[in-house]
Design an enzyme around this catalytic site. Sequence first.
Site, short mmCIF file in Angstrom:
data_model
loop_
_atom_site.label_atom_id
_atom_site.label_comp_id
_atom_site.label_asym_id
_atom_site.label_seq_id
_atom_site.Cartn_x
_atom_site.Cartn_y
_atom_site.Cartn_z
N ASP A 47 0.86 -1.08 0.15
CA ASP A 47 -0.03 -0.02 0.00
C ASP A 47 0.94 1.17 0.06
O ASP A 47 2.16 1.12 0.06
CB ASP A 47 -0.76 0.11 1.12
CG ASP A 47 -0.11 0.00 2.45
OD1 ASP A 47 0.90 -0.79 2.72
OD2 ASP A 47 -0.66 0.61 3.32
N GLU A 61 0.14 -1.04 5.83
CA GLU A 61 1.07 -0.29 6.55
C GLU A 61 1.18 1.13 6.70
O GLU A 61 1.06 1.35 7.83
CB GLU A 61 2.23 -0.79 5.76
CG GLU A 61 3.62 -0.74 6.86
CD GLU A 61 4.51 0.57 6.89
OE1 GLU A 61 4.98 0.96 7.75
OE2 GLU A 61 4.03 1.70 5.84
#
Lengths: 494, 494
Positions: A120, A185
Amino acid sequence: MVIRSEVLVLVLLLGSAVRSFKLDELIKYVDSHEEEYVQALREWVAVESDSSDVTKREELHRMMDMVAEKLRKIKGTVELVDIGSQQLPDGSSLALPKVVVAQFGSDTNKATVCVYGHVDVQPAKKEDGWATEPYNLTDINGNLYGRGASDNKAPVLAWIHAVEAYKALNLDLPVNVKFIIEGMEETGSNGLDAMIESKKDSFFSDVDYIIISDCGWLSKRPALTYGTRGNCYFFAEVEGPKQDLHSGVYGGTVIEPMTDLIGILDTMISPSGTILIPGIREAVAPFSDEEWKMYQDIEFDVESYRTKMGVEQLMYSNKVELLAHRWRHPTVSIHGIEGAFSAPGSKTVIPAKVIGKFSIRQVPDMDPAVVEKQVSDHLHAVFAKRKSPNKLKVTMIIGAKPWLADLKHPLYHAGKAAVKKVFDMEPDLIREGGTIPIARTFQDVTGKSIIMLPIGGFDDGLHSQNEKMSRYNYIEGTKLFIAYLQEVSQIKAT
Amino acid sequence: MVIRSEVLVLVLLLGSAVRSFKLDELIKYVDSHEEEYVQALREWVAVESDSSDVTKREELHRMMDMVAEKLRKIKGTVELVDIGSQQLPDGSSLALPKVVVAQFGSDTNKATVCVYGHVDVQPAKKEDGWATEPYNLTDINGNLYGRGASDNKAPVLAWIHAVEAYKALNLDLPVNVKFIIEGMEETGSNGLDAMIESKKDSFFSDVDYIIISDCGWLSKRPALTYGTRGNCYFFAEVEGPKQDLHSGVYGGTVIEPMTDLIGILDTMISPSGTILIPGIREAVAPFSDEEWKMYQDIEFDVESYRTKMGVEQLMYSNKVELLAHRWRHPTVSIHGIEGAFSAPGSKTVIPAKVIGKFSIRQVPDMDPAVVEKQVSDHLHAVFAKRKSPNKLKVTMIIGAKPWLADLKHPLYHAGKAAVKKVFDMEPDLIREGGTIPIARTFQDVTGKSIIMLPIGGFDDGLHSQNEKMSRYNYIEGTKLFIAYLQEVSQIKAT
């Protein structure tokens, strides 16, 4: 180029069914696949896997599928683990991106390493000041610009390519390799802690070492990272009147919460940046001569660091002092104030309730619970002296611990050896000033040793405009991972 | 009720063509038209004349047309004055609402008063916490709830109804009455200063007195307002690194602009609220015995003021001290910080450039230009002591002067007499803690004397949720205006 390499594979296959480690061949393989690796990164960067933007969630799901697909293609045992959903502020719930776990090899005679990474990204828009389209990987003088290129898509791909190279050349993987790749994250690894906990006795039971490549070098020289600071994030809330007041009409008759908040925040740090909260500095481990020497050896140019930030003067002009205060001393940063007027222009308001936000990056030997008490005691003490009729509430909302590895651990010897083989030099041994909470979770839950093995460049601009990964770091980084797998396999052997 | 009053008018017309002042008749007329007045207010409140919201500009134009129409209906000479357009942030321009000027009578043997008012409003949405629809006037126990009801639609209507009553009863208007009604007050009276300047020698040339009713009483007792504080609004900008930095990665190596800003802001006010900027307190005129006595006579309940604000303790518990610090002493309020993190949640940023916003409500004997220098000198001096590598810039963006009337001026005698006649009591003589810059513009440009004659209630909630005007204040206020016109006419006569 593709054809040539396939021919090479065929030729090599004439040798034996599964052959042993040949670094030169692997390096050649990587070099001849550079354009394919860049293309793979282009495809991943094109996915707007912004985990903070709920409207992009479908992209994130697609991203996780692409990771799984990539791993399946090279014959990994792949699983997409459902980690549930997140609650949105409006009360609705949204599925979290699945976590990809994969396994290559299960030879009990070999060590097993687990590579952690995330795919991400932070938000990015051209209008933010990017020179190129953030989701269109653009090569300018060997730098590959794109959101997520360095944080953390290229490193994850480099790890996959490292395994792929062994397989393509039909070389025996020197260790069993596991992957754990997540998609949240950037917004706090929502759901991951619980997943790690739940897989402690299954997926993680045979893992010997954990490798994280979610960081960068300090200069053009390769580095091994052995520590991160923690993060104690605080809200100091001062509450006064029932509602915001007109400063003309009411000013002069009430002790304003904003005055109180500014007053107490100002007691935490001296003008030169020294932390004044009792107990904080005292907890820091003394700087040993050995450490001093190690810091001296690190390649780091203070002047270019200063110029890059655009400040007239740094807190310390000496390299060792500067790095020490960046990594192994705590710091207090005041991030901002919620509840007060923060828009452009003028507004004549007395805010009724203001929340000062600050954090202390704490270091080993500092316990978040102790820091919480020190900060709370200090602020309440200075607040009491003001004799204010307002109310103070101090809350620590994040208490992420620092992480520190033992540099004498064989993982680091392996790292040094791998750097030596690929780059023909000694790595810098560095820490990170920031916090990578997942390292501590892995350490605490699985009890395994961890190494951070970065390949990102020192100037990659993570979270910033014009994030990039250089071809050099991407390709040489892939070789470093290949070499590292071999070096780790030697740990048990010796 | 309508029919009855028309009958009354006919009966009265049997007397003479234009008759002289009859307060009892006028009061009866007002009482009998209460429902019509409420209906007129309902129609005006229904218009979302929010001057800050550019998408509502058509509503604002409609509002100005309604004002003009209302004044034309009672045979005023009405003009809609084009005051040009405003520049929007995107570069486009948007027509400003026209200013309505009107005239009733031009008898050179009479004094001429000019009533100033505005019909634009602050933003309001049900979701903000209104108990009723803000643009649907709702009567609850005699309180008329609606955005703009008190600020400033009902007072403007009350003035129009006052003139209308004289006309309806065929009573001679004791003075010539002019109106100047604008639609941009809530966003800084854009374009009005220039218009006043341009009409100095025409529209304003024969004006003797200016009356402003854009304020409120201090309690349930009527009040005359004779002063307002000024407003010196400051930006203190501290600039450090070229861009925002990650507090983990860079914290501990740079002197943070936020630390500097907090540090200098904290030197302006003591914990008990005393201004510490040299020169400010010294400039305040001493509090005379006479003033003290006057403040003693004011109806004001400190305890209910405290309870209403919801604070445990006010800065002063004594009525006189409290009012003095609300009106005739300066105060410093820190409104907020631009450029730092102000959203909910946590963000680990070192803001690169922060702007502290604060204002000093200054009082007579204080000159904004002097205040500007005092503040700038002080902040630069304390900043220099910090030896920070960051840059400080101090700018005064608003320098609105205070306004103070001479209480011995006949306008105030007239005010007292009118209050006595309508309410049978002495008015409180009060000041406003806030700033009404237009008063000073009128004073400076036209050289005319000004009185502020409020009819708003002390608890009307201007700019807040649940703004209201009570039927009592609205109706008795209309009577007060009627009586005041008569009293003003006596000034020349005596």
